[in-house]
Each structure stands twice: as structure tokens, then as C-alpha cells.
Design an enzyme around this catalytic site. Structure first.
Site, PDB file in Angstrom:
ATOM      1  N   SER A 184       0.786  -1.227   0.000  1.00  0.00           N
ATOM      2  CA  SER A 184       0.000   0.000   0.000  1.00  0.00           C
ATOM      3  C   SER A 184       0.819   1.279   0.000  1.00  0.00           C
ATOM      4  O   SER A 184       0.322   2.324  -0.437  1.00  0.00           O
ATOM      5  CB  SER A 184      -0.941   0.006   1.208  1.00  0.00           C
ATOM      6  OG  SER A 184      -0.218  -0.063   2.414  1.00  0.00           O
ATOM      7  N   HIS A 212      -6.013  -3.555  -1.437  1.00  0.00           N
ATOM      8  CA  HIS A 212      -5.797  -2.485  -2.414  1.00  0.00           C
ATOM      9  C   HIS A 212      -5.893  -2.989  -3.859  1.00  0.00           C
ATOM     10  O   HIS A 212      -5.290  -2.392  -4.752  1.00  0.00           O
ATOM     11  CB  HIS A 212      -4.445  -1.822  -2.180  1.00  0.00           C
ATOM     12  CG  HIS A 212      -4.424  -0.895  -1.004  1.00  0.00           C
ATOM     13  ND1 HIS A 212      -4.841   0.423  -1.077  1.00  0.00           N
ATOM     14  CD2 HIS A 212      -4.063  -1.108   0.287  1.00  0.00           C
ATOM     15  CE1 HIS A 212      -4.714   0.989   0.114  1.00  0.00           C
ATOM     16  NE2 HIS A 212      -4.249   0.084   0.961  1.00  0.00           N
ATOM     17  N   LYS A 243     -12.512   0.167   0.897  1.00  0.00           N
ATOM     18  CA  LYS A 243     -11.774   0.863  -0.156  1.00  0.00           C
ATOM     19  C   LYS A 243     -12.609   0.850  -1.447  1.00  0.00           C
ATOM     20  O   LYS A 243     -13.582   1.567  -1.551  1.00  0.00           O
ATOM     21  CB  LYS A 243     -10.387   0.249  -0.319  1.00  0.00           C
ATOM     22  CG  LYS A 243      -9.506   0.474   0.916  1.00  0.00           C
ATOM     23  CD  LYS A 243      -8.114  -0.092   0.768  1.00  0.00           C
ATOM     24  CE  LYS A 243      -7.208   0.301   1.914  1.00  0.00           C
ATOM     25  NZ  LYS A 243      -7.666  -0.105   3.247  1.00  0.00           N
TER      26      LYS A 243
END
Length: 394
Positions: A184, A212, A243
């Protein structure tokens, strides 16, 4: 008073953090999470540092799904799952995630931090071994610390070092390789094909935190296993709903059936945390539906990422190479990163300086993140702002 001595110690620590220019303040956002946000005491700013990859955090259908869930299912469960906290909604989302990600079963958690925190100590014991990438997320690191397995750490994405550590762990009963799918802080992607080959060769399991990547990487948005063509070879896949999948809260472990079953029986964050609130579950289901309905958002994100990375590189900024929307502007010096972030704020761009302990000493940066809801004009505005600030600090 007993508190007085530690109070002075803590005040000294905070003073040192401030004097070093490393104090992390929190800006107060006065609008929904989106490409342009309101910030207390500021005009509207271009948001270049959220994990809102597909722009679903403020999507009208996602918001509507959350509202409808409150009306039908209520606000919260006031219980843990195994007592009286499991609704049909929870099972629907677990089934949808398992089908989407190509796993046997899925178990929901309050966060991906809890998913990682409740994994290792549940399935591994002192006669086992965890071989973990050195740049793994803090939640993996802390999860490994909670278990009694032997611990090995290999250099980031270094397959030769991973193989050496697997050989060192050869006497262990079970071996588990743990890695982020996307690291990340750098936006680099784990070499899952090589990891899976080594796992097969040395009789090891593979665990990937794909927080991610799920939602936009791979041809169907199924994350790094799809991106690398290794779906079905990953034993444990953890991730977040916070996310790309709506930007809310919650996490999950998607894994082999028996792993999920034992997690339901023994994973402490699952057993002792309240169930995910119905609005979050419903909104996450709607997010999955939206990203399987069309590739438009993923296509826009990819196009934006390619353009922004090229323009920033051409402008002379040092960027970690790659294709991910995470675009780290490497600066090295922590006070410089903090100052540039403040100057960019004055230019109308919301970014944050990252420095120790979030990243190693000497690796300070501004981590920009591209979204599908950024227009080309937004990205041009950001590039020009970075150029102006660079001229000021040079």
C-alpha cells in the site's frame, strides 16, 4: 497522582514529534467522500489521497442501498454473529464475495485488520511457521505476532529470499506464506505466480491481503489473483469493504471451506465483535453488483492512472514505477513531505505527507491516489499544483 509521571513522559514524546515536524494532525472533512471535498476552514479541495478507487463511496445507488437497509433491517445488530447477530444479509454478502473471488466460503469481520488479526493464531501453532513479506501491512504483522508459530521475514518481493526462508522453515509442520497483494505504500504488486510456485515446491499455504486490489485489478476486478492468473491457488484471501467496495467499513476472509469453518469457531475478533451493521452490508452488496454490471469505472480508473503517472514523471517527480492507482511521490525527507502537503493544500489539493513510522526512515513521500471519479481536468489541476509547489521548495 500516579498519572503525573507518565503524563510528563507523554508530553515530552509529543513535543519531540512536533519539533521534528512529524506530528500527524487530522483535517476535518465537511462533505461526503468524493473527488472534491469540503474541509473545515478551507474552500473545496481536490481529493488526491482517498482509497475511493471506483468512486463508490458517494455513488447514489450505494447510498440508496444503505438507506433501504436501515428501513428494512435496522441500524445495528447489538450482538456478535453466533449469538443473535447473523441476518440473511450477512450470509448474502458472504456468498456473493465467495462467488466473486472464486473461494469456497467467506467470513465477515468488523475490518480487514480484524480479519488478519484473527487468522494466524486460529490456524497455526508453535510447530508451524509463517513466512511474511517485510513490507506487509501492519495488520498482518500484528496478526502474526499474536500467534505462536515460528516467524520468518523475507525481503520485499524477493523470491530468492523467500525460498531461503522456506528452506529454513522446512522442519515446521505447516508453512504459510503471507503477503499483501498490493503493497500500500508503494503501489507495487506481489509476484503471486512465483510465490505460488514456491508454495507448491515447499508444501506451503499462501495467504494474500488484497485490500488495495479487489474491485478493480484483473479483467473482472477480482484482484491480484485474477491479475496474475492464480485464482484457485490462493488458500486464504483477506480484504476490506472500506476501499474500492464502497469505502465503508468491514472486512472479510475468503478461503478454503475448512479454514472459514474453524475461523467461525475460534477466531477471536469474529467471536467477540459486533456484527457488521446492515447498511454497510447492503451497500457492499450493491457495490459488488455495480462493478460486475459494467467495466466503465475500472476502465476510467486505469486510463486516469496511466495519464497521471506519465505526467508526474514527465514533470520530474520521482515515482515508484508501476501501474497501480497508488502513485507515491518520493521525497525522502519527512519535514519536506509535511511542508509540501501543506503547500499543496493551499493550492487546493488535499494530500498527506507519509513518513516514519508509517514508512521507513528516509522513505518519506506524498502518496497520491487516483480515482475513477477524477476528471482529466482534476488530474491536470493536481499536476500543475505539484509543479508550482516543487518550484517553491526547490
Amino acid at each position: 497522582m500516579p498519572y503525573d509521571r507518565i503524563k510528563q513522559y507523554l508530553e515530552d514524546q509529543l513535543s519531540q514529534i512536533r519539533s521534528a515536524g512529524l506530528y500527524k494532525g487530522e483535517r476535518v472533512i465537511t462533505s461526503p467522500q468524493r473527488a472534491h471535498i469540503g474541509v473545515s476552514g478551507r474552500n473545496e479541495l481536490l481529493n488526491m489521497c482517498a482509497n475511493n478507487y471506483l468512486g463508490l463511496a458517494d455513488h447514489p445507488e450505494v447510498r440508496a442501498a444503505a438507506r433501504e437497509a436501515v428501513d428494512r433491517w435496522g441500524y445495528g445488530m447489538a450482538s456478535v454473529r453466533f449469538i443473535c447477530g447473523t441476518q440473511q444479509l450477512h450470509k448474502d454478502l458472504e456468498n456473493a464475495l465467495a462467488e466473486f473471488l472464486g473461494c469456497d466460503d467467506t467470513i465477515l469481520y468488523s475490518s480487514c485488520w480484524d480479519a488478519n488479526g484473527g487468522l494466524f493464531e486460529t490456524i497455526l501453532a508453535s510447530e508451524d511457521a509463517v513466512i511474511s513479506d517485510e513490507l506487509n501491512h501492519a495488520s498482518i504483522i500484528d496478526g502474526v505476532r499474536l500467534c505462536k508459530a515460528q516467524r520468518y521475514r523475507y525481503k520485499n518481493n524477493d523470491m530468492a529470499d523467500l525460498e531461503a526462508k522456506l528452506k529454513e522453515a522446512s522442519a515446521a509442520r505447516f508453512r504459510l506464506i503471507a503477503t499483501d497483494g498490493v503493497f500500500s505504500m508503494d503501489g507495487t504488486i506481489a509476484n503471486l505466480p512465483a510465490i505460488c510456485e514456491l508454495a507448491d515446491r515447499y508444501d506451503a499455504l499462501v495467504m494474500v491481503d488484497d485490500s488495495h486490489a479487489v474491485g478493480f485489478m484483473g479483467t473482472g476486478g477480482r484482484g491480484t489473483p485474477e491479475y496474475h492468473g492464480v485464482i484457485g491457488r490462493i488458500d486464504v484471501l483477506t480484504g476490506t469493504l472500506g476501499k474500492a467496495l464502497g469505502g465503508g467499513s468491514g472486512g472479510y476472509t475468503c478461503a478454503r471451506r475448512e479454514i472459514v469453518e474453524i475461523l467461525r469457531q475460534r477466531s477471536r475478533p469474529y467471536l467477540f465483535s459486533n456484527s457488521l451493521p446492515p447498511p454497510i452490508v447492503a451497500a457492499s452488496l450493491k457495490s459488488l453488483e455495480l462493478l460486475t454490471r459494467s467495466t466503465e469505472l475500472r476502465d476510467k480508473l486505469e486510463s486516469n492512472t496511466v495519464w497521471f503517472r506519465k505526467e508526474m514523471t514527465d514533470a520530474g517527480f520521482q515515482i515508484v514505477p508501476g501501474t497501480h492507482p497508488i502513485t507515491p511521490i518520493m521525497l525522502g525527507d519527512a519535514p519536506l513531505a509535511a511542508r509540501m502537503a501543506e503547500l499543496l493544500l493551499a493550492e487546493g489539493v488535499y494530500v498527506i505527507g507519509f513518513f516514519y513510522p508509517v514508512v521507513p526512515h528516509g522513505k518519506a513521500r506524498i502518496r497520491t491516489q487516483v480515482s475513477a471519479v477524477h476528471s482529466r481536468e482534476d488530474l491536470k489541476f493536481a499536476v500543475e499544483a505539484f509543479k508550482r509547489v516543487k518550484a517553491i521548495v526547490s
